[in-house]
Design a protein around this motif. Sequence first.
Motif, PDB file in Angstrom:
ATOM      1  N   VAL A   1       0.835  -1.209   0.000  1.00  0.00           N
ATOM      2  CA  VAL A   1       0.000   0.000   0.000  1.00  0.00           C
ATOM      3  C   VAL A   1       0.868   1.256   0.000  1.00  0.00           C
ATOM      4  O   VAL A   1       0.658   2.166  -0.799  1.00  0.00           O
TER       5      VAL A   1
ATOM      6  N   THR B   1      -0.557   0.913  -4.411  1.00  0.00           N
ATOM      7  CA  THR B   1      -1.604   1.919  -4.568  1.00  0.00           C
ATOM      8  C   THR B   1      -1.005   3.207  -5.120  1.00  0.00           C
ATOM      9  O   THR B   1       0.044   3.661  -4.682  1.00  0.00           O
TER      10      THR B   1
ATOM     11  N   TRP C   1      -5.904   7.035  -3.627  1.00  0.00           N
ATOM     12  CA  TRP C   1      -6.785   6.665  -2.513  1.00  0.00           C
ATOM     13  C   TRP C   1      -7.734   7.828  -2.289  1.00  0.00           C
ATOM     14  O   TRP C   1      -7.325   8.896  -1.835  1.00  0.00           O
TER      15      TRP C   1
ATOM     16  N   LYS D   1      -6.971  -6.689  -5.955  1.00  0.00           N
ATOM     17  CA  LYS D   1      -6.864  -5.725  -4.874  1.00  0.00           C
ATOM     18  C   LYS D   1      -8.165  -4.929  -4.761  1.00  0.00           C
ATOM     19  O   LYS D   1      -8.923  -4.831  -5.730  1.00  0.00           O
TER      20      LYS D   1
ATOM     21  N   PHE E   1      -9.746   3.070  -4.674  1.00  0.00           N
ATOM     22  CA  PHE E   1      -8.316   2.859  -4.853  1.00  0.00           C
ATOM     23  C   PHE E   1      -7.989   2.653  -6.334  1.00  0.00           C
ATOM     24  O   PHE E   1      -8.801   2.123  -7.086  1.00  0.00           O
TER      25      PHE E   1
ATOM     26  N   TRP F   1      -4.603   0.902  -8.290  1.00  0.00           N
ATOM     27  CA  TRP F   1      -3.338   0.196  -8.114  1.00  0.00           C
ATOM     28  C   TRP F   1      -2.597   0.129  -9.449  1.00  0.00           C
ATOM     29  O   TRP F   1      -3.207   0.232 -10.522  1.00  0.00           O
TER      30      TRP F   1
ATOM     31  N   HIS G   1       2.139   9.238  -4.333  1.00  0.00           N
ATOM     32  CA  HIS G   1       0.813   8.720  -4.012  1.00  0.00           C
ATOM     33  C   HIS G   1      -0.177   9.876  -4.016  1.00  0.00           C
ATOM     34  O   HIS G   1       0.017  10.869  -3.316  1.00  0.00           O
TER      35      HIS G   1
END
Length: 550
Positions: free
Chosen positions: A221, A327, A330, A352, A362, A364, A416
Amino acid sequence: MNAWSVCGRWLAGAALAAVFFSSVPGWAQIKVLDENQAPGRAMAQQATKGREIWITADHSLHPILKKEFKSGPEVTESCLSCHELAAGQFQKTIHWTWLDPNVDPKLRVGKGGLSMNNFCINIQSNEPRCTSCHAGYGWKDKTFDFSNAHSVDCLACHEQTGTYHKFPTGAGNPVSEPTVFKEDGKTYMPPEWNKVAQSVGRPTRQNCGTCHFFGGGGDGVKHGDMDSSLMKPNKELDVHMGTDGQNFDCVRCHTTRVHHIAGRIYSTPAAKGRKSLIEDDLTPKIMCESCHSRTPHKPGVKANAHTDKVACQSCHISTYARVNPTTMWWDWSKAGQMKEGKPYKELDEFGKPGYDTKKGEFKWARNVVPEYYWFNGSLTTLTARDTIDPSGVVAVGWPNGDKNDANARIFPFKVHRGRQPYDKVNKTLVIPRLFGKEGTGAYWADYDWDKSAAAGMAYAGLPFSGELGFVDSTYVFPITHMVAPKDKAVQCQECHSKNGRLRNLGGFYMPGRDVNKPIQVMGWILVLGSLAGVFFHGLGRMVARGKKED
């Protein structure tokens, strides 16, 4: 050879060189010679070959570890009867405090305090869930006694059976009887205390990876370069950790002194200076240069001239998350959706969660090309006290350094992205209470963002206006694991081109990517002049030859 011929050839060569260096992608592509001949190679071998792990005690023979244990603190008490200084040492480290040791503790900078992120957001009021990865027992709320030596969990880092597990919502405690964790359906068993206590030894990647590979609530993650694939990787995935190669454990590079583990700590670089030489096998190994020197390639190879501005990782980790996905997005704002009145999950193509009622949406990805920034080894992160500008994307964590910083290098990052709650009036990021029972404001129980934000901010002792919104945000993770074999290194033209890897990193001139207009204009003038010279030279020779024949 007459003057026309010499002049024409010189002009042609100069013109072609000018155009070549100013606008042709891949100008710097030079074949890297066998690195076994590189000066840093011998030093790296000195640090890695023929090493011996000294084992001077068999803990299964210690009488004090044969008595019946019923809890972790009882095991720790026995450990301290011999290792009497260990708990005190460990309690001074970031693995215990989860706070930046170089910042006033009252400011509470660190994941154990008010520092924010855009994955799990913050620990405050959520301790029982988060501290399953703390090397201690019983951190369930702000009343935890950090000075209690018996609360230190020696087994988290040292047990070697692989059977020791903390319950995900147990405030760092294992279960006392078989217990099913509803979130993933797994059954957690109580430890065989004597067995795990007698197994202790030097930490392995299993010990480190149990937390660091699964941070943020799941495998891969958080860190795109750390996940369960590094438990037993091959050298194609990581040349250092590969079981068919060097077979390094984490502590091979993250060396330890009195329980302080080498590595980057929030605002502190992994190394204050660029280490270029090793003296012996006890030298801290955290920097690439510590083993490979600042000139790791053969003398004369162009890559050696890059090491003052380009991190080794930028060339030698071409992509991350090469086996398991990580990830990349989010979105907390989409949490709370139900199916038939119940929370649900939907899996994506990787198996996932693409959607989870508790956590939102999410995205990925696997085999991801990093993004690149100047980085001197330290990061800055926002705290829940800091004012933000919600009109744009909020950088919750970002790298420090620029091209004028002597310790900064162009470095690869996972970025991220996500959406997270903020206070519309106070313009601060919000700490929500996520974990807890119904009626406590816990979002995962009541699914009410306003109550969750009010409860979390009150617990943290921070103001909340009552007006909640969501803001786009970014958070960076340095990429430094998953070093690929040398034949998989990034090729020169992948950066030295107009649409290459460094296309968005401005502020400096890079051949192949950038155009120097004066040089380019001069080059074309020389090209045209050269062509004219060649044309008239040829025409002159034709005329002269015709006169001779007459």
